[in-house]
Design a protein around this motif. Structure first.
Motif, PDB file in Angstrom:
ATOM      1  N   ILE A 203      35.535  43.876  38.028  1.00  0.00           N
ATOM      2  CA  ILE A 203      34.089  43.974  38.236  1.00  0.00           C
ATOM      3  C   ILE A 203      33.375  44.427  36.970  1.00  0.00           C
ATOM      4  N   ARG A 204      34.038  45.308  36.220  1.00  0.00           N
ATOM      5  CA  ARG A 204      33.357  45.982  35.118  1.00  0.00           C
ATOM      6  C   ARG A 204      32.643  45.019  34.160  1.00  0.00           C
ATOM      7  N   GLY A 205      33.364  43.983  33.790  1.00  0.00           N
ATOM      8  CA  GLY A 205      32.779  43.042  32.820  1.00  0.00           C
ATOM      9  C   GLY A 205      31.481  42.445  33.325  1.00  0.00           C
ATOM     10  N   ILE A 206      31.482  42.049  34.593  1.00  0.00           N
ATOM     11  CA  ILE A 206      30.283  41.429  35.156  1.00  0.00           C
ATOM     12  C   ILE A 206      29.152  42.431  35.226  1.00  0.00           C
ATOM     13  N   VAL A 207      29.497  43.649  35.677  1.00  0.00           N
ATOM     14  CA  VAL A 207      28.456  44.673  35.786  1.00  0.00           C
ATOM     15  C   VAL A 207      27.836  44.932  34.420  1.00  0.00           C
ATOM     16  N   ASN A 208      28.695  45.052  33.408  1.00  0.00           N
ATOM     17  CA  ASN A 208      28.173  45.306  32.063  1.00  0.00           C
ATOM     18  C   ASN A 208      27.237  44.191  31.630  1.00  0.00           C
ATOM     19  N   ASP A 209      27.688  42.949  31.784  1.00  0.00           N
ATOM     20  CA  ASP A 209      26.878  41.828  31.313  1.00  0.00           C
ATOM     21  C   ASP A 209      25.541  41.770  32.039  1.00  0.00           C
ATOM     22  N   LEU A 210      25.597  41.929  33.348  1.00  0.00           N
ATOM     23  CA  LEU A 210      24.343  41.820  34.107  1.00  0.00           C
ATOM     24  C   LEU A 210      23.422  42.995  33.807  1.00  0.00           C
ATOM     25  N   THR A 211      24.003  44.148  33.487  1.00  0.00           N
ATOM     26  CA  THR A 211      23.159  45.282  33.123  1.00  0.00           C
ATOM     27  C   THR A 211      22.457  45.021  31.803  1.00  0.00           C
TER      28      THR A 211
ATOM     29  N   ASN B  47      20.407  31.712  41.361  1.00  0.00           N
ATOM     30  CA  ASN B  47      20.754  30.523  40.577  1.00  0.00           C
ATOM     31  C   ASN B  47      21.020  30.901  39.134  1.00  0.00           C
ATOM     32  N   THR B  48      20.127  31.721  38.596  1.00  0.00           N
ATOM     33  CA  THR B  48      20.283  32.105  37.198  1.00  0.00           C
ATOM     34  C   THR B  48      21.571  32.875  36.993  1.00  0.00           C
ATOM     35  N   VAL B  49      21.821  33.832  37.904  1.00  0.00           N
ATOM     36  CA  VAL B  49      23.030  34.637  37.752  1.00  0.00           C
ATOM     37  C   VAL B  49      24.261  33.760  37.877  1.00  0.00           C
ATOM     38  N   SER B  50      24.221  32.821  38.800  1.00  0.00           N
ATOM     39  CA  SER B  50      25.411  31.998  38.981  1.00  0.00           C
ATOM     40  C   SER B  50      25.633  31.092  37.783  1.00  0.00           C
ATOM     41  N   ALA B  51      24.552  30.686  37.121  1.00  0.00           N
ATOM     42  CA  ALA B  51      24.729  29.869  35.926  1.00  0.00           C
ATOM     43  C   ALA B  51      25.265  30.713  34.782  1.00  0.00           C
ATOM     44  N   ARG B  52      24.900  31.987  34.751  1.00  0.00           N
ATOM     45  CA  ARG B  52      25.337  32.806  33.629  1.00  0.00           C
ATOM     46  C   ARG B  52      26.703  33.417  33.869  1.00  0.00           C
ATOM     47  N   LYS B  53      26.939  33.902  35.086  1.00  0.00           N
ATOM     48  CA  LYS B  53      28.154  34.666  35.338  1.00  0.00           C
ATOM     49  C   LYS B  53      29.018  34.079  36.449  1.00  0.00           C
ATOM     50  N   GLY B  54      28.637  32.964  36.994  1.00  0.00           N
ATOM     51  CA  GLY B  54      29.475  32.363  38.024  1.00  0.00           C
ATOM     52  C   GLY B  54      29.309  33.045  39.375  1.00  0.00           C
ATOM     53  N   THR B  55      30.168  32.664  40.287  1.00  0.00           N
ATOM     54  CA  THR B  55      30.015  33.134  41.663  1.00  0.00           C
ATOM     55  C   THR B  55      30.191  34.638  41.787  1.00  0.00           C
ATOM     56  N   LEU B  56      31.044  35.212  40.918  1.00  0.00           N
ATOM     57  CA  LEU B  56      31.267  36.655  41.032  1.00  0.00           C
ATOM     58  C   LEU B  56      29.987  37.432  40.792  1.00  0.00           C
ATOM     59  N   GLY B  57      29.182  36.960  39.848  1.00  0.00           N
ATOM     60  CA  GLY B  57      27.907  37.623  39.594  1.00  0.00           C
ATOM     61  C   GLY B  57      27.027  37.604  40.827  1.00  0.00           C
ATOM     62  N   VAL B  58      26.973  36.430  41.486  1.00  0.00           N
ATOM     63  CA  VAL B  58      26.158  36.319  42.692  1.00  0.00           C
ATOM     64  C   VAL B  58      26.696  37.241  43.774  1.00  0.00           C
ATOM     65  N   LYS B  59      28.022  37.315  43.848  1.00  0.00           N
ATOM     66  CA  LYS B  59      28.634  38.178  44.853  1.00  0.00           C
ATOM     67  C   LYS B  59      28.218  39.626  44.623  1.00  0.00           C
ATOM     68  N   LEU B  60      28.233  40.027  43.355  1.00  0.00           N
ATOM     69  CA  LEU B  60      27.841  41.400  43.018  1.00  0.00           C
ATOM     70  C   LEU B  60      26.389  41.663  43.410  1.00  0.00           C
ATOM     71  N   ILE B  61      25.519  40.721  43.061  1.00  0.00           N
ATOM     72  CA  ILE B  61      24.103  40.889  43.375  1.00  0.00           C
ATOM     73  C   ILE B  61      23.907  41.044  44.876  1.00  0.00           C
ATOM     74  N   ARG B  62      24.588  40.194  45.609  1.00  0.00           N
ATOM     75  CA  ARG B  62      24.399  40.235  47.073  1.00  0.00           C
ATOM     76  C   ARG B  62      24.954  41.519  47.661  1.00  0.00           C
ATOM     77  N   ALA B  63      26.113  41.936  47.123  1.00  0.00           N
ATOM     78  CA  ALA B  63      26.689  43.181  47.629  1.00  0.00           C
ATOM     79  C   ALA B  63      25.753  44.344  47.356  1.00  0.00           C
ATOM     80  N   LEU B  64      25.218  44.389  46.153  1.00  0.00           N
ATOM     81  CA  LEU B  64      24.324  45.490  45.802  1.00  0.00           C
ATOM     82  C   LEU B  64      23.053  45.427  46.638  1.00  0.00           C
ATOM     83  N   ARG B  65      22.581  44.224  46.882  1.00  0.00           N
ATOM     84  CA  ARG B  65      21.351  44.078  47.643  1.00  0.00           C
ATOM     85  C   ARG B  65      21.552  44.606  49.058  1.00  0.00           C
ATOM     86  N   LYS B  66      22.754  44.369  49.585  1.00  0.00           N
ATOM     87  CA  LYS B  66      23.005  44.800  50.951  1.00  0.00           C
ATOM     88  C   LYS B  66      23.252  46.304  51.022  1.00  0.00           C
ATOM     89  N   LYS B  67      24.003  46.828  50.027  1.00  0.00           N
ATOM     90  CA  LYS B  67      24.465  48.200  50.140  1.00  0.00           C
ATOM     91  C   LYS B  67      23.567  49.209  49.431  1.00  0.00           C
TER      92      LYS B  67
END
Lengths: 666, 262
Positions: A538-546, A499-519
């Motif tokens: 992807i880069r922008g989202i990865v940077n922000d979430l990092t 929820n927090t990630v989606s509020a901050r970075k939108g669906t793409l952020g959630v997608k990244l989190i889920r992909a990383l969680r799986k892989k």
């Protein structure tokens, strides 16, 4: 200790703010010294603080009485003091505790609970004395028509005990004593509020007799909301660990310090067991001398308290043996009830209110047997004993029949279910071939068996939900279910993070989190493949979430010289770290809210102090103008709105921190 | 712009017509050919578009109750013997740094509010030390060095022999601010009811006169009432409001270039 004993400055700040908000500045100043410097003796506190030793002692007494500070006991001199941050944080839950108890046990229990929260710990005898003073004054009851302390103080003019604060430390007994002696239950701030006629609907919440008070207390102890107080509860986790480990070494290892791996394992295991035993001993229900009437069904939490006035109990003359008991609120239980509330509201969103009601019944059934959300001192796993002991305590199982017995007769349990399922259970309501519709099913006329089966259908809905709110266990009692709290709690945590990630970075952020969680750990190319997106996107989202600490990074050199060009740059997602980061952010948000409340209060402070003036209290409409009353109302709205936000964030804290122990990384 | 697109997208540019789908692309958006009634933003985008902050949803009944309970319990604690306000200008309990001067009486004095007036005798006095000798304690649970403090020994070593009782509320109290506001609401309700009555029945003037009478008496012994009637501001002693800050000046509203040569 567990990870949540790890303290961060922001948490210390938050706790200090809470202490100040509730218990005033002196207590908070002493607390802030302990929060900053850790475990300290009295002399060390005095050295680190600008307060004089008398102030520090007074402050410590308040903090100890309210369980905001641990002390190391009298066995070893000098005594050390240490903050109890969990209890201090729990100050934010004052309102929630009252509400939860009120929902479960009625207003009388909520009243007792409020008083216990305010008083810290107390002897039952003192509590009884406060509720029902043994000497009966005839004259003091007549003029107590305002329930709050101030109103009375105004009437008593010179009797305002607050005025003694002006002459600090000087005895001005002549001023105070008439009031205090006049009616002793009536000292400053702790008046015995006598209900007036206009409170006719309130007398539901008033405790009428001593027996009733005892009954309420006993009930709360049995349900685990109140526990007896012992000196060992004042030991800080560190002190407790030291004492119990020493005990283990003395008794189990013959006084030898453990050296080998095996000895150390034994020592660890037995220490944990001792901790569990000690903690369980606190929760033991003491024997109450008064006989319980036979018709009282204590296993039923939803049942309302029965008032059985004077049916053959001994009068209050003799002192009961339990009067010596010291009782306090059990802080662990609150999280259990909060978990129930959160799960029920989640089910209500997903499956409708009828299913939520049934789920609530199930959870409250289990609540009495659940002293805490998770085991803080779990038995360490032994080698070769993997997954063998999946025995579930039968106390943690619920059957559909139990629920059917508990729920209200008039409750329409057919709602929210597939009509076909109901018809196939009741075997009524067919559309006949002659096109005659039969009467609709009346939910109140169902027999127990049909009810059980309908409820079972609801429970099946619960178990089929992706969150798996319940899990099937066995066929006993029509169907037996248990609730896998740890799994649900993990999912709740993950949902909050998403929820927090989606509020901050939108669906793409959630997608990244889920992909990383799986892989697992991925470099950039693999991330692009997994997410089926180009690197630039992807880069922008990865940077922000990092930067926000939700995605972790790692750099692995491929050659001897650590060149960026020849290194692998991996990113991965760690649930535990993200959880701690989010918890930290939430604490920060709560600090900001408390600061905001303080600021807003300062803005209206002149008005508030005018409204508190002894001539104004009770005559607001006379001395305050319309504009001032509007300003007061506005302040009230602001305060409520900010407090509401504070409590919502507290719910988030409960989800992230209290429902599950530390998660094992990856 | 729309007329320029032309058939077949000749001339390129931004307005391109796509004959296959029968649409026209203007400013990157694909639109139907028929543009009647369409308004296109021609100007640059606003630099600071209005972005209202997200609002939290209103409280549910349960949440409202929780807030209410919290404020009640807290206000009760504030009225109790443990609540203190030091007002010594310090932020926390730690020792001051050597470089920081100690707050003095003068620096803590607020000239606008702290001047003693007659009504200061009614002000609620906040205690600076908790009153520990009001309630019983379970002395065994406290460390030995604090037990003398619990007895409430004063500076001269006298033990107060006062009787101690816990202060409990038997019924759930109303929070302080609730109570203040309730009075006002009661008053406005009364006034509204009165107004309605007047509307309904005109002949009830006698009753109205009766209503007026208490007000008149009020005005006599309430010296501030008269002044608050005549002036809209109710805080006469607030020096900060003595000078208006120019907000109400007419000049602001008028054309700033009115008196200038053109």
């Amino acid at each position: 200790m567990s990870y949540n004993q790890r303290e961060t400055p922001i948490l210390a700040e938050l706790c200090t703010f809470l202490v100040e908000d509730v218990y005033g500045e002196l207590a908070a100043r002493v607390y802030s010294v302990l929060a900053r410097h850790g475990r300290q003796t009295l002399a060390a506190v005095a050295k680190a603080s600008y307060l004089n030793s008398r102030q520090i002692k007074y402050g410590l007494v308040i903090l100890l009485q309210q369980h905001l500070v641990f002390h190391s006991g009298n066995d070893s001199q000098p005594t050390y003091y240490e903050i109890d941050w969990q209890n201090s944080y729990a100050l934010v839950r004052l309102g929630k505790v009252t509400k939860l108890v009120e929902d479960r046990f009625g207003r009388k229990a909520a009243n007792v609970m409020t008083n216990l929260l305010r008083l810290g710990h107390t002897r039952i005898a003192d509590l009884k004395e406060a509720y029902f003073p043994s000497e009966t004054e005839s004259d003091d009851d007549s003029d107590e028509d305002i329930k709050n302390g101030i109103g009375k103080k105004r009437k008593r003019g010179n009797g305002d005990t607050n005025q003694t604060a002006m002459t600090n430390g000087v005895t001005n007994g002549g001023d105070v004593k008439p009031v205090v002696n006049g009616d002793h239950a009536h000292t400053n701030g702790g008046p015995v509020g006598e209900p007036t006629q206009d409170d006719a609907e309130d007398d539901d919440g008033e405790i009428g007799s001593v027996e009733e008070l005892y009954e309420v207390i006993e009930r709360l102890i049995q349900k685990g909301w109140v526990r007896t107080m012992t000196e060992s509860q004042y030991l800080s986790p560190g002190d407790m660990h030291d004492i119990l480990q020493q005990e283990t070494i003395d008794q189990d290892l013959g006084g030898q310090q453990p050296t080998g791996i095996k000895d150390k394992a034994i020592c660890h295991r037995n220490t944990l067991e001792r901790k569990r035993n000690m903690r369980d001993k606190w929760l033991e229900v003491p024997r109450f001398s008064r006989k319980r009437p036979a018709d009282q069904d204590y296993s039923n939490p939803t049942k309302r308290m029965k008032v059985n006035g004077a049916n053959g109990w001994s009068s209050t003359g003799g002192a009961a043996p339990e009067d010596k008991l010291v009782i306090r609120v059990n802080p662990e239980k609150i999280a259990v009830a909060m978990r129930t509330e959160q799960l029920v509201s989640l089910v209500e969103q997903r499956l409708g209110h009828v299913t939520a009601y049934i789920y609530r019944t199930m959870l409250q059934e289990l609540e009495a047997n659940t002293p805490r959300c998770y085991e803080e001192y779990p038995e360490p796993p032994t080698a070769g004993d993997e997954g063998g002991d999946n025995q579930i305590d039968p106390k943690n199982l619920v059957t559909a029949r139990d629920v059917a017995k508990k729920i209200n007769k008039n409750f329409d349990i057919c709602e929210g279910l597939d009509p076909n399922a109901i018809v196939s259970i009741t075997r009524k309501g067919h559309v006949r071939s002659s096109n005659v519709l039969s009467q609709p099913i009346d939910p109140s006329s169902l027999n127990t068996d049909e009810k059980t089966r309908i409820i079972d259908k609801h429970i099946q809905l619960l178990s089929e939900d992706p969150t798996h709110f319940v899990t099937w266990h066995s066929r006993a009692g029509y169907s037996q279910w248990h609730i896998e709290f740890p799994e649900i709690a993990k999912q709740l945590i993950q949902t909050e993070i998403e929820n927090t990630v989606s509020a901050r970075k939108g669906t793409l952020g959630v997608k990244l989190i889920r992909a990383l969680r799986k892989k697992g750990k991925l470099d950039e190319r693999a991330t692009c493949n997994a997410m089926m997106m180009s690197a630039g996107d992807i880069r922008g989202i990865v940077n922000d979430l990092t930067v926000q600490g939700i995605v972790q990074t790692q750099e692995i050199p491929k050659v001897e010289r650590r060149e960026a060009k020849h290194s692998l740059h991996l990113i991965w997602y760690d649930r535990q770290r993200a959880r701690e980061k989010l918890l930290h952010d939430t604490y920060k948000g709560m600090v900001r809210i408390l600061q905001r409340i303080q600021f807003e209060r300062e803005k209206v402070q002149p008005l508030l102090s005018k409204a508190e003036r002894s001539d104004v209290v009770g005559n607001e409409e006379k001395w305050l103008s319309k504009g001032e009353l509007d300003a007061l109302r506005k302040w009230k709205e602001v305060q409520e709105k900010l407090s509401l936000q504070l409590f919502r964030e507290d719910d988030l804290v409960a989800t992230l921190r209290d429902f599950h122990g530390p998660l094992v990384s990856v | 712009m729309s007329g320029r697109g032309g058939r077949g997208g000749r001339g390129g540019g931004r307005g391109g017509f796509n004959p296959r789908s029968g649409t026209v692309t203007i400013g990157g958006t694909e639109l139907n050919w028929d543009l009647s009634g369409l308004e296109i933003q021609k100007g640059p985008a606003e630099r600071f578009p209005e972005a209202p902050p997200p609002q939290a949803p209103p409280p549910t009944a349960d949440e409202a109750k929780i807030v209410q309970h919290f404020l009640q319990v807290r206000d009760r604690i504030h009225e109790g013997p443990f609540y203190t306000i030091l007002n010594d200008g310090m932020k926390n309990g730690l020792k001051r740094k050597a470089s920081e001067p100690a707050p003095t009486e003068a620096s803590l004095f607020n000239p606008f509010t702290d001047n003693q007036t007659y009504s200061a005798k009614y002000l609620k006095v906040r205690r600076r030390l908790p009153k520990l000798d009001e309630r019983p304690y379970v002395t065994e649970l406290f460390p030995a060095e604090l037990r003398p403090t619990l007895d409430g020994k004063r500076g001269d070593g006298n033990v107060s022999t006062k009787r101690r009782t816990l202060g409990v509320t038997k019924v759930n109290a109303v929070s302080q601010i609730e109570r203040m506001i309730k009075f006002e609401e009661g008053r406005t309700n009364e006034a509204e009811a009165r107004a309605e009555e007047e509307d309904d029945e005109d002949e009830d003037e006698e009753a109205e006169q009766d209503d007026d009478k208490p007000d008149a008496i009020d005005e006599e012994d309430n010296f501030s009432a008269a002044s608050s009637d005549s002036e809209e501001s109710d805080d006469d002693y607030n020096a900060e409001q003595y000078f208006d800050n120019g907000e109400d000046d007419d000049i602001d509203d008028a054309d700033p270039y009115e008196n200038t040569y053109e």
